[in-house]
Scaffold this active site. Structure first.
Site, PDB file in Angstrom:
ATOM      1  N   GLU A 231      -0.291   6.235   5.635  1.00 63.61           N
ATOM      2  CA  GLU A 231      -0.750   5.314   6.750  1.00 63.61           C
ATOM      3  C   GLU A 231       0.603   4.270   6.994  1.00 63.61           C
ATOM      4  O   GLU A 231       0.837   3.743   5.806  1.00 63.61           O
ATOM      5  CB  GLU A 231      -1.869   4.289   6.003  1.00 63.61           C
ATOM      6  CG  GLU A 231      -2.559   3.657   7.079  1.00 63.61           C
ATOM      7  CD  GLU A 231      -2.161   2.247   7.708  1.00 63.61           C
ATOM      8  OE1 GLU A 231      -0.940   1.924   7.495  1.00 63.61           O
ATOM      9  OE2 GLU A 231      -2.870   1.460   7.414  1.00 63.61           O
ATOM     10  N   CYS A 265       0.149  -3.815  10.082  1.00 62.28           N
ATOM     11  CA  CYS A 265       0.424  -2.483  10.671  1.00 62.28           C
ATOM     12  C   CYS A 265      -0.449  -2.338  12.023  1.00 62.28           C
ATOM     13  O   CYS A 265      -0.101  -1.724  13.034  1.00 62.28           O
ATOM     14  CB  CYS A 265       0.285  -1.336   9.877  1.00 62.28           C
ATOM     15  SG  CYS A 265       1.462  -1.397   8.581  1.00 62.28           S
TER      16      CYS A 265
END
Length: 460
Positions: A231, A265
């Protein structure tokens, strides 16, 4: 030495010796030795332990949350919420793990044929600093529920958080009469990670962090033929079209951009707005951003805390400065404040074009970047012109938003809402934002052996 600098004051508050060869060996040996006991406990037994860990997190929130505020500057209200979310993740997998891992019967020429989901062994989680408790739970809850043991290598800047997470897990595991090693914290310096990945007792790796770090982890793991979930970063677009509710959009975009001081993010990073409503949305966003309070993260009245590290603040300011120099309109912020700590003002950049730094690079801080486009087709095209593909948002009618979601290259799309991670739903990216999925039913199946079982005799 793992050195913690309080981003509010700029002063050293903690120093921790990284694990040496002896601790690394004992940690990996314990993880391997405890596999059988953890597996044999069964789904219900493992669920009971996860619920106990969740309960302990909730009980100790007032003690645990300030660790995040101290080590990485998370506002105290957000820190309390993060502990609760980490507990929720553990509870979710305790409640739904058996369902997610149920045997899948598939008809064939066998008397009976099915797929069962068995643990791989030990999973190494390499985690970043920006959500210390949540990301630990996101990594560990599904892996543990599936029967794996876990070794957590947390970021060097949050060793106090990492030690506290381990203590909560090990206390509840010990109360259940289980051996050490089922969940371990392994404080490492970055150069030490490669050898741990290569160790035969590590069977898979979950990595959250930068694209550069993910590429290095993936390369090492691939060389050892070990599965990984990555990720990575994002340059997440948020498309606002003329038929959207501008007030609702402005409220949500502002929240998405400034949670954790913008150090996320999946935060909205490129606000791409249809020209006919561009000025109206810019005005709404500016009003909301101006009301935010930047300050001491230990104060409940603070909306935006400091940037986690001095070098990250310098990088953010470079991006802002280069973008303004290239012709963007600076409506708010953009100047380095004087005084202690690593604070950065809430900043708004408008009329940003695709060739400008703040549009080309991921901005990790309270900086909003707003760009006009002619229409929805241009908005989608711009959204996809990036090396990243983590998450996106669309503001329009629900029907149109769903149709546009199919055209956006990203791992998740929110229509008329905030992009977030939710234990019930899978999340992850494409392109340079990574691969694999975390959370939901998809996440728990990333680190299992999907074993096909064929039972005879053969049927005609």
């Amino acid at each position: 030495m793992l050195t913690v600098i309080d981003p509010t004051t700029g002063r050293v508050v903690r120093e921790v010796e990284p694990a040496g060869a002896e601790r690394i060996e004992s940690t990996l040996a314990a993880a391997e030795a405890s596999r059988a006991a953890w597996h044999d406990l069964g789904l219900e037994g493992r669920a009971a332990v996860l619920r106990a860990v969740a309960a302990r997190l909730r009980e100790r929130t007032d003690e645990l949350a300030p660790l995040m505020t101290e080590e990485m500057g998370k506002p105290i209200g957000e820190a309390h919420g993060e502990v609760a979310k980490a507990a929720w993740c553990l509870e979710h997998y305790a409640d739904h793990g058996a369902e997610y891992l149920a045997d899948e019967v598939i008809a064939s020429d066998a008397t009976r044929s099915y797929v069962q989901h068995l643990p791989l062994g030990t999973v190494l989680g390499v985690l970043p600093w920006n959500a210390p408790f949540w990301l630990a739970s996101r990594f560990a809850a599904p892996a543990l529920m599936a029967g794996n043991t876990c070794v957590m290598k947390h970021d060097p800047h949050v060793p106090g958080c990492a030690a506290a997470i381990e203590e909560v897990f090990t206390t509840e595991l010990a109360r259940a009469g289980l051996p050490e090693g089922i969940f371990s914290n392994l404080p490492l310096e970055t150069p030490q990670v490669a050898d741990v990945i290569r160790d035969r007792r590590i069977d898979a790796v979950s990595f959250t962090g930068s694209a550069r770090g993910g590429a290095a982890v993936a390369s090492i793991a691939a060389g050892e033929i070990k599965p990984t979930v990555l990720e990575l970063g994002g340059s997440d677009p948020c498309l606002v079209l003329a038929d959207s509710d501008l007030d609702a959009a402005a409220d949500t975009i502002t929240l998405s951009r400034i949670i954790n001081a913008g150090q996320s993010c999946i935060a909205a990073k490129r606000i791409i707005v249809e020209e006919s409503v561009y000025d109206a949305l810019v005005d709404r966003l500016r009003v909301r951003l101006e009301k935010l309070t930047v300050g001491d993260p230990s104060s409940p009245s603070t909306d935006v805390g400091p940037i986690a590290r001095a070098d990250l603040r310098e990088e953010l300011h470079r991006q802002v400065t280069e973008t303004v120099d290239a012709g963007a309109r600076l409506l708010l912020g953009g100047e380095l404040p004087e005084g202690d700590g690593f604070f950065y003002p809430v900043t708004m950049l408008c009329d940003v074009t695709e060739d400008m730094t703040a549009c080309r690079e991921e901005t990790f801080g309270p900086v909003m970047v707003v760009t006009p486009v002619a229409d929805a087709d241009a908005a989608v095209a711009m959204a996809n012109r990036t090396d990243f593909g983590l998450a996106a948002a669309v503001w329009s009618t629900p029907e149109r938003g769903e149709a546009l979601a199919r055209r956006i290259v990203a791992g998740q799309v929110a229509v008329n809402g905030i992009v977030k991670t939710d234990p019930r739903l899978p999340s992850g990216g494409v392109k340079r934002s990574g691969y694999g999925r975390e959370l939901g039913p998809h996440g728990i199946r990333e680190f299992v052996n999907a074993q096909q079982v064929w039972v005879g005799p053969k049927q005609d």
